[in-house]
Design a protein around this motif. Structure first.
Motif, PDB file in Angstrom:
ATOM      1  N   TRP A   1      29.464 -13.434 -10.243  1.00  0.00           N
ATOM      2  CA  TRP A   1      29.955 -14.641 -10.885  1.00  0.00           C
ATOM      3  C   TRP A   1      29.146 -15.830 -10.376  1.00  0.00           C
ATOM      4  N   ASP A   2      28.465 -16.515 -11.292  1.00  0.00           N
ATOM      5  CA  ASP A   2      27.693 -17.694 -10.923  1.00  0.00           C
ATOM      6  C   ASP A   2      28.595 -18.916 -11.143  1.00  0.00           C
ATOM      7  N   ALA A   3      29.061 -19.502 -10.045  1.00  0.00           N
ATOM      8  CA  ALA A   3      30.051 -20.583 -10.147  1.00  0.00           C
ATOM      9  C   ALA A   3      29.460 -21.832 -10.812  1.00  0.00           C
ATOM     10  N   ASP A   4      28.154 -22.073 -10.607  1.00  0.00           N
ATOM     11  CA  ASP A   4      27.544 -23.276 -11.199  1.00  0.00           C
ATOM     12  C   ASP A   4      27.450 -23.148 -12.720  1.00  0.00           C
ATOM     13  N   ARG A   5      26.986 -22.040 -13.174  1.00  0.00           N
ATOM     14  CA  ARG A   5      26.851 -21.848 -14.633  1.00  0.00           C
ATOM     15  C   ARG A   5      28.149 -21.374 -15.268  1.00  0.00           C
ATOM     16  N   GLU A   6      29.068 -21.013 -14.430  1.00  0.00           N
ATOM     17  CA  GLU A   6      30.346 -20.476 -14.887  1.00  0.00           C
ATOM     18  C   GLU A   6      30.167 -19.286 -15.824  1.00  0.00           C
TER      19      GLU A   6
ATOM     20  N   ASP B   1      34.734 -12.769  -8.345  1.00  0.00           N
ATOM     21  CA  ASP B   1      33.988 -13.825  -7.661  1.00  0.00           C
ATOM     22  C   ASP B   1      34.154 -13.644  -6.150  1.00  0.00           C
TER      23      ASP B   1
END
Lengths: 322, 211
Positions: free
Chosen positions: A212-217, A166
């Motif tokens: 790494w998409d932090a919103d969708r995890e 990330d």
């Protein structure tokens, strides 16, 4: 023999064609070839002559990397497929995470997480000894040797190129590379061809941009092919295989010939086999010499010399592809 | 590193041996010459079958590769033409190891145990193959010696020819089964001596009835 004409050609006793001779007494057939001056193998090659290889990368459209290698009548196809090995599992309350403790100096994630998975498959009807069914012991042991060379010895792919992090640099997932080698045609010396295919396929591998998409995890990949990045390959190494043929007849007993790049016929006759893997820069990565009565120190300098020359051939061939 | 070898630990096998070297323990058994399966029959020599069983679980590709390496090491030592159309079966049971995935460390023990089991079974052989693992600066070398010559090598790492020569020299010292003066003075236990002692002990036991 019905006509007198044929009797003229073969006046004394038994006479048969070269092919029959080869089938009846394969050992003597090879020996008679090698005793000629200059020594010539049944394939018309000199003892120190390798078969000319052909190499073509990027032939498979749906693999991240691929190579087709042909050495004489041995042909293999190698495809590399990248899959994401996420370290987070489950959703909501059951969510868990595999924690990774690592020592940057050792870089053993490739081994502990099995990030490189080579496999070898013998295609249907690739040789006359082919039996349908589960992988033979031969296929399994070649696959294992490929794995040992790739993961334990040469360490071509650095672990950091397979990490997906990330923004803070924390590892969220890994790329796992499934390296499948399929042998379409087998005429001896499968290891050199399979290894060259693995190396070339890894060298041509391009992986999608993963983040790494932090919103969708979860891990997302960018579909844009322009953004695909080349897999980092640290160093190259190529192998060269040999057979040692020993004269077992009374006359000239013990005379030996070192045959480069044996074909299936020669492999079937010779008991002693040698493999040398040379790294970039001339150092040796691996030596295998099976049992027999040839002294290792006696035979090895010549094997290493030939293996180094073979390395240059492969290297040149691979460089012309990229 | 303690090395110990025992011949005939298994009473019902034709030949068997236990070989321990450091933390690695291997049991080998040899059956045969016995009847061969029809598709494996060879008209002019014995067929050799090698089966390696891991310490736990079922065998995988790692064991298959170990079998192939052991077969290539051991089959030139056996005089196969003495038993045409027969089968000699070699069973290896890995008992313990420091690292079960490290077959390079296990291979020498497997070769030594097999060789002793062959001797115990009375299988005709050309000589005694003794194997050891030599570690040098840049590589690890599995070497096996027969009649004072290095006939088998399996090296990995990053090294040059000179380093292999050094390894062969060191390995040759450890693997010799001939007793010489220099060796008697030092207390170092070598793999060659351990194998010699195990065979001597067995022969002595077998010949006890004469006394």
């Amino acid at each position: 023999m019905t006509s007198t004409h044929q009797l003229d050609i073969a006046p004394i006793g038994l006479s048969f064609s070269a092919q029959t001779f080869q089938k009846l007494a394969p050992d003597s057939y090879l020996l008679r070839h090698l005793q000629r001056d200059p020594p010539t193998r049944p394939s018309k090659r000199a003892p120190d002559e390798f078969r000319a290889p052909t190499l073509h990368t990027g032939a498979l459209a749906h693999a991240q990397g691929s190579a087709v290698v042909r050495v004489g009548d041995t042909a293999v196809v190698c495809g590399v497929r990248g899959e994401i090995h996420a370290l987070t599992l489950g959703e909501g309350r059951t969510k868990g995470k595999i924690s990774v403790t690592r020592n940057d100096a050792v870089e053993d994630e490739i081994k502990t997480h099995a990030l490189l998975v080579p496999n070898l498959e013998l295609g249907t009807g690739c040789s006359k000894d082919y039996h349908p069914g589960p992988p033979t012991d031969f296929a399994q042991s070649v696959a294992e040797r490929l794995r040992v060379l790739l993961v334990d010895t040469v360490k071509m792919v650095p672990a950091e190129t397979l990490r997906i992090t990330d923004d803070d640099g924390e590892i969220k997932a890994y790329w796992v590379l499934y390296i499948d080698v399929v042998c379409n045609s087998l005429d001896g010396n499968i290891f050199d061809a399979a290894w060259a295919a693995v190396v070339s396929a890894l060298k041509s591998t391009r992986l999608p941009q993963a983040f790494w998409d932090a919103d969708r995890e979860q891990i997302m990949c960018d579909p844009d092919r322009q953004l695909y990045r080349r897999l980092e390959v640290r160093e190259l190494a190529f192998t060269a295989s040999f057979c040692i043929y020993t004269n077992k007849e009374e006359e000239g007993e013990g005379q030996k010939w070192l045959l480069s790049d044996p074909d299936e016929f020669e492999e079937g006759i010779c008991d002693e086999k040698v493999l040398v893997c040379v790294r970039e820069g001339g150092k040796i990565a691996r030596i295998e010499k099976s049992g027999g009565d040839t002294d290792v120190l006696e035979i090895m300098p010549e094997c290493i010399r030939r293996a180094k020359a073979r390395f240059d051939t492969w290297k040149k061939m691979l460089d012309s592809q990229n | 590193m303690t090395i110990s070898a025992v011949l005939a630990p298994l009473p019902r096998a034709d030949g068997s041996a236990t070989f321990k070297s450091g933390l690695t323990t291997v049991i080998a058994s040899v059956s045969g010459p016995m009847e061969v399966r029809a598709r494996e029959e060879l008209p002019d020599k014995a067929f050799i079958e090698v089966i390696v069983r891991p310490a736990c679980g079922v065998g995988s590709t790692r064991e298959r590769a170990l079998e192939a390496r052991l077969l290539s090491a051991i089959s030139p030592v056996i005089i196969r033409s003495h038993h045409p159309r027969m089968c000699i079966q070699i069973n290896i049971q890995l008992v313990e190891a420091e690292d079960h995935s490290d077959t390079t460390a296990i291979l020498p023990a497997v070769i030594n145990a097999t060789m002793l089991a062959l001797v115990d079974a009375g299988t005709p052989v050309n000589g005694i193959l003794v194997s050891t693992l030599v570690e040098t600066e840049g590589g690890r070398h599995v070497l096996a010696f027969e009649k004072g010559r290095c006939v088998l090598a399996e090296s990995q790492g990053e090294f040059e020819m000179e380093e292999l020569e050094q390894a062969v020299k060191e390995g040759g010292r450890r693997c010799t089964i001939e007793k010489d003066e220099e060796m008697m003075e030092t207390d170092e236990q070598t793999v060659g001596m351990a194998i010699r002692e195990a065979i001597e002990k067995k022969v002595k036991m077998d010949m006890r009835w004469r006394e």
